[in-house]
Design a protein around this motif. Sequence first.
Motif, mmCIF file in Angstrom:
data_model
loop_
_atom_site.group_PDB
_atom_site.id
_atom_site.type_symbol
_atom_site.label_atom_id
_atom_site.label_comp_id
_atom_site.label_asym_id
_atom_site.label_seq_id
_atom_site.Cartn_x
_atom_site.Cartn_y
_atom_site.Cartn_z
ATOM 1 N N ASN A 209 0.913 4.749 3.763
ATOM 2 C CA ASN A 209 0.109 3.889 2.288
ATOM 3 C C ASN A 209 0.323 2.661 2.603
ATOM 4 O O ASN A 209 1.764 2.146 2.402
ATOM 5 C CB ASN A 209 0.023 4.783 1.507
ATOM 6 C CG ASN A 209 -0.592 4.326 0.729
ATOM 7 O OD1 ASN A 209 -0.952 3.654 0.219
ATOM 8 N ND2 ASN A 209 -1.812 5.083 0.463
ATOM 9 N N GLY A 210 -0.785 2.260 3.138
ATOM 10 C CA GLY A 210 -0.081 0.295 3.804
ATOM 11 C C GLY A 210 -1.006 -0.407 2.033
ATOM 12 O O GLY A 210 0.072 -0.561 1.891
ATOM 13 N N GLU A 211 -0.961 0.701 0.964
ATOM 14 C CA GLU A 211 -1.288 -0.529 -0.657
ATOM 15 C C GLU A 211 0.520 -0.151 -0.673
ATOM 16 O O GLU A 211 0.832 -1.101 -1.241
ATOM 17 C CB GLU A 211 -1.775 0.379 -1.527
ATOM 18 C CG GLU A 211 -2.068 -0.523 -2.129
ATOM 19 C CD GLU A 211 -3.077 0.580 -3.717
ATOM 20 O OE1 GLU A 211 -3.016 -0.021 -4.644
ATOM 21 O OE2 GLU A 211 -3.568 1.435 -3.022
ATOM 22 N N LYS A 212 0.901 1.116 -0.805
ATOM 23 C CA LYS A 212 2.356 1.421 -0.930
ATOM 24 C C LYS A 212 3.099 0.363 -0.423
ATOM 25 O O LYS A 212 4.114 0.098 -0.966
ATOM 26 C CB LYS A 212 2.337 2.581 -1.151
ATOM 27 C CG LYS A 212 1.297 3.705 -2.001
ATOM 28 C CD LYS A 212 1.461 4.762 -2.005
ATOM 29 C CE LYS A 212 1.189 5.749 -3.094
ATOM 30 N NZ LYS A 212 1.774 7.020 -3.585
ATOM 31 N N LEU A 213 3.167 1.030 0.598
ATOM 32 C CA LEU A 213 3.838 -0.276 1.767
ATOM 33 C C LEU A 213 3.973 -1.981 1.283
ATOM 34 O O LEU A 213 4.992 -2.101 1.003
ATOM 35 C CB LEU A 213 3.712 -0.452 3.294
ATOM 36 C CG LEU A 213 3.493 1.027 3.882
ATOM 37 C CD1 LEU A 213 3.290 0.914 5.676
ATOM 38 C CD2 LEU A 213 5.680 1.457 3.495
ATOM 39 N N ALA A 214 2.790 -2.188 1.025
ATOM 40 C CA ALA A 214 2.554 -3.713 0.312
ATOM 41 C C ALA A 214 3.772 -3.906 -0.635
ATOM 42 O O ALA A 214 4.244 -4.930 -0.917
ATOM 43 C CB ALA A 214 1.587 -4.236 0.115
ATOM 44 N N TRP A 215 3.170 -2.797 -1.779
ATOM 45 C CA TRP A 215 3.870 -3.118 -2.893
ATOM 46 C C TRP A 215 5.326 -3.171 -3.052
ATOM 47 O O TRP A 215 5.703 -3.748 -3.646
ATOM 48 C CB TRP A 215 3.488 -2.295 -4.517
ATOM 49 C CG TRP A 215 1.622 -2.407 -4.112
ATOM 50 C CD1 TRP A 215 1.100 -1.863 -4.244
ATOM 51 C CD2 TRP A 215 1.725 -2.917 -5.804
ATOM 52 N NE1 TRP A 215 -0.194 -2.837 -4.579
ATOM 53 C CE2 TRP A 215 0.138 -3.207 -5.828
ATOM 54 C CE3 TRP A 215 2.430 -4.207 -6.223
ATOM 55 C CZ2 TRP A 215 -0.475 -4.825 -6.723
ATOM 56 C CZ3 TRP A 215 2.173 -5.495 -7.413
ATOM 57 C CH2 TRP A 215 0.606 -5.557 -7.583
ATOM 58 N N ALA A 216 5.902 -2.251 -2.629
ATOM 59 C CA ALA A 216 6.999 -2.014 -2.368
ATOM 60 C C ALA A 216 7.930 -3.515 -1.596
ATOM 61 O O ALA A 216 9.103 -4.069 -1.162
ATOM 62 C CB ALA A 216 7.748 -0.403 -1.156
ATOM 63 N N PHE A 217 6.713 -4.245 -0.579
ATOM 64 C CA PHE A 217 7.877 -5.273 0.122
ATOM 65 C C PHE A 217 7.623 -6.555 -0.503
ATOM 66 O O PHE A 217 8.385 -7.062 -0.843
ATOM 67 C CB PHE A 217 6.003 -5.594 1.099
ATOM 68 C CG PHE A 217 7.051 -6.820 2.541
ATOM 69 C CD1 PHE A 217 8.185 -6.623 3.113
ATOM 70 C CD2 PHE A 217 6.504 -8.291 2.120
ATOM 71 C CE1 PHE A 217 8.749 -8.066 4.060
ATOM 72 C CE2 PHE A 217 7.025 -8.965 2.428
ATOM 73 C CZ PHE A 217 7.700 -9.045 3.704
ATOM 74 N N PHE A 218 6.180 -6.221 -1.601
ATOM 75 C CA PHE A 218 6.205 -7.328 -2.162
ATOM 76 C C PHE A 218 7.783 -7.056 -3.244
ATOM 77 O O PHE A 218 8.062 -8.322 -3.914
ATOM 78 C CB PHE A 218 4.519 -7.501 -3.313
ATOM 79 C CG PHE A 218 4.673 -8.034 -4.737
ATOM 80 C CD1 PHE A 218 5.345 -9.566 -4.718
ATOM 81 C CD2 PHE A 218 3.945 -7.855 -4.881
ATOM 82 C CE1 PHE A 218 5.173 -10.580 -5.437
ATOM 83 C CE2 PHE A 218 3.019 -9.391 -6.224
ATOM 84 C CZ PHE A 218 4.080 -9.675 -6.338
ATOM 85 N N ALA A 219 7.642 -5.428 -4.292
ATOM 86 C CA ALA A 219 9.068 -5.869 -5.209
ATOM 87 C C ALA A 219 10.188 -5.805 -4.441
ATOM 88 O O ALA A 219 11.306 -7.436 -5.125
ATOM 89 C CB ALA A 219 9.052 -4.913 -5.602
ATOM 90 N N LYS A 220 10.580 -5.569 -3.245
ATOM 91 C CA LYS A 220 11.776 -6.251 -2.548
ATOM 92 C C LYS A 220 11.886 -7.675 -2.155
ATOM 93 O O LYS A 220 13.646 -8.378 -2.727
ATOM 94 C CB LYS A 220 12.022 -5.318 -1.065
ATOM 95 C CG LYS A 220 12.184 -3.551 -0.947
ATOM 96 C CD LYS A 220 12.509 -2.848 0.492
ATOM 97 C CE LYS A 220 13.954 -3.919 0.610
ATOM 98 N NZ LYS A 220 14.001 -3.041 1.845
ATOM 99 N N HIS A 221 10.619 -7.860 -1.819
ATOM 100 C CA HIS A 221 10.964 -9.535 -1.526
ATOM 101 C C HIS A 221 11.354 -10.359 -2.504
ATOM 102 O O HIS A 221 12.175 -11.345 -2.654
ATOM 103 C CB HIS A 221 10.203 -10.371 -0.511
ATOM 104 C CG HIS A 221 10.355 -11.159 -0.081
ATOM 105 N ND1 HIS A 221 9.518 -12.583 -0.643
ATOM 106 C CD2 HIS A 221 11.015 -11.686 1.227
ATOM 107 C CE1 HIS A 221 10.152 -14.014 0.324
ATOM 108 N NE2 HIS A 221 10.534 -13.121 1.267
ATOM 109 N N SER A 222 10.726 -10.028 -4.065
ATOM 110 C CA SER A 222 11.155 -10.635 -5.165
ATOM 111 C C SER A 222 11.617 -10.713 -5.402
ATOM 112 O O SER A 222 12.460 -11.744 -6.692
ATOM 113 C CB SER A 222 10.509 -10.029 -5.698
ATOM 114 O OG SER A 222 10.072 -8.954 -6.380
ATOM 115 N N MET A 223 12.601 -9.367 -5.505
ATOM 116 C CA MET A 223 14.903 -9.478 -5.334
ATOM 117 C C MET A 223 15.542 -10.270 -4.790
ATOM 118 O O MET A 223 16.413 -9.846 -4.685
ATOM 119 C CB MET A 223 15.059 -7.480 -5.926
ATOM 120 C CG MET A 223 14.467 -7.967 -7.371
ATOM 121 S SD MET A 223 14.289 -7.839 -9.118
ATOM 122 C CE MET A 223 13.689 -6.481 -9.477
#
Length: 457
Positions: free
Chosen positions: A221-235
């Motif tokens: 799911n493109g939206e879920k991948l985006a949120w996962a990438f956002f969360a990982k990179h912010s950390m």
Amino acid sequence: MQVSPGSVRLPGFLFYSENSIEAVMVLKKLTAIITAIIMLAAQGPAYALGEDTAYRLSSEGAGVWGIIASYSADMGMPANALPQSLATNSTYEQAEFLMASKALGRDVSAIAGIIKRSQMKNGKLADFTDGTGEKSVRAHIWGIIALYSAWDNGYDKSSALRWLKTKQNSDGGFGYEAGKPSDIKTTSEAVLAFKALGIESEEAAARALSYIEAKLPAEKNGEKLAWAFFAKHSMGKDDQKLYERLRSYELPDGSYSLSSSNKTYNYAATCAALLALKEYENGYSVFKKLHNADMFKDLRRTDYAYLEVMELVNRGIASGYPDSTFRPSLKVTRAEFAKFLVYALGYENSPARESITFKDLEDHWAEKTVYTAVGKKLINGIGKGRFAPDQNVTGAQIVAMLVRAKGLEGIAARFEGENWYDGYVSAAIRRGLIYEGFDPETSATRAQCAKALSKLY
């Protein structure tokens, strides 16, 4: 171009022209075009929206997440893109509304008060603004992130954190409601809430990230991948493979699809991707940008260099004063600008050069930073073994440092003039490094230094 003794200073900006201002303006336009081409080539795969998609996200009626995503990319938004108030008792919807309202430059203290007053005795930011409802984990998560975005600490953060931790499932993830199975989107949102609460190093955040890692291989799911990438990179967790997977959902106009097989525009996926990719490019999240937006009482969004100042603040390069001012008109010393430059280029942990010493730097607060800048060949002394750290930095000195930082000294050396800085200024003009208000012999202000440093990005 050689600088002639009869060159003309254009008030408030450049000082060049031998025969006609018109010729200089033509040169400036050509320079701007060439510089833009060079910048685009250097940026490589930077994320950019097409005009149609940008309009969809930032136009009237685009929705709260379109407004928030547009703000993250510094896209203009009409004032009427959002109503003045929201008639709902949903804490989650009020949290969304708060962030979108602040993105439009509105006072959000009243909305923050509504969210704060919903907090229950057990720490939960209630599902509804009347203080009832304990099911929605997402309402709690976004209440935390919204209050962080509003720079509002007037609620019990400790108990809010405790409640959130109690809803973490045994697999490390979070469900959108208490007792529901974990899902990758809600877990990613929880990680962003942990970040907002400043506990990114704690076990709960690590477990949530581990859950995301475990679920990513099967996620489509493109939206879920985006949120996962956002969360990982912010950390601070870079993941190039995930970045490439996310970009594979991108459409020709810069929008994003929800599915890799059905390549059609999806609003939620596009908003999430824009938030994630701008965090990746900028090095800070839209929530931090919102958090810092109105931190200085002497700097408004319409002021000169506001965006450039806040870019430095969000990147941790510059900061304000204890009285909540930035003092944009204050002159900057050579030592202060050396520090700005070193941090802007990411050299703060680089070793300092020891073969050159300045007698007026001994025990100075900027001693190590200046020697780091000297070691990187960004700055020189003023002669006779002196650096003059507390002397105000001039426009010419700033431009010379920018030219060196860009590796353009070879170009500068081709030009001759009466002044030591003429070659540097000529090179800076050609490469778009001249900031508004530039004057080679006038001391620069903090706002002008922010403008100058923005040329490095």
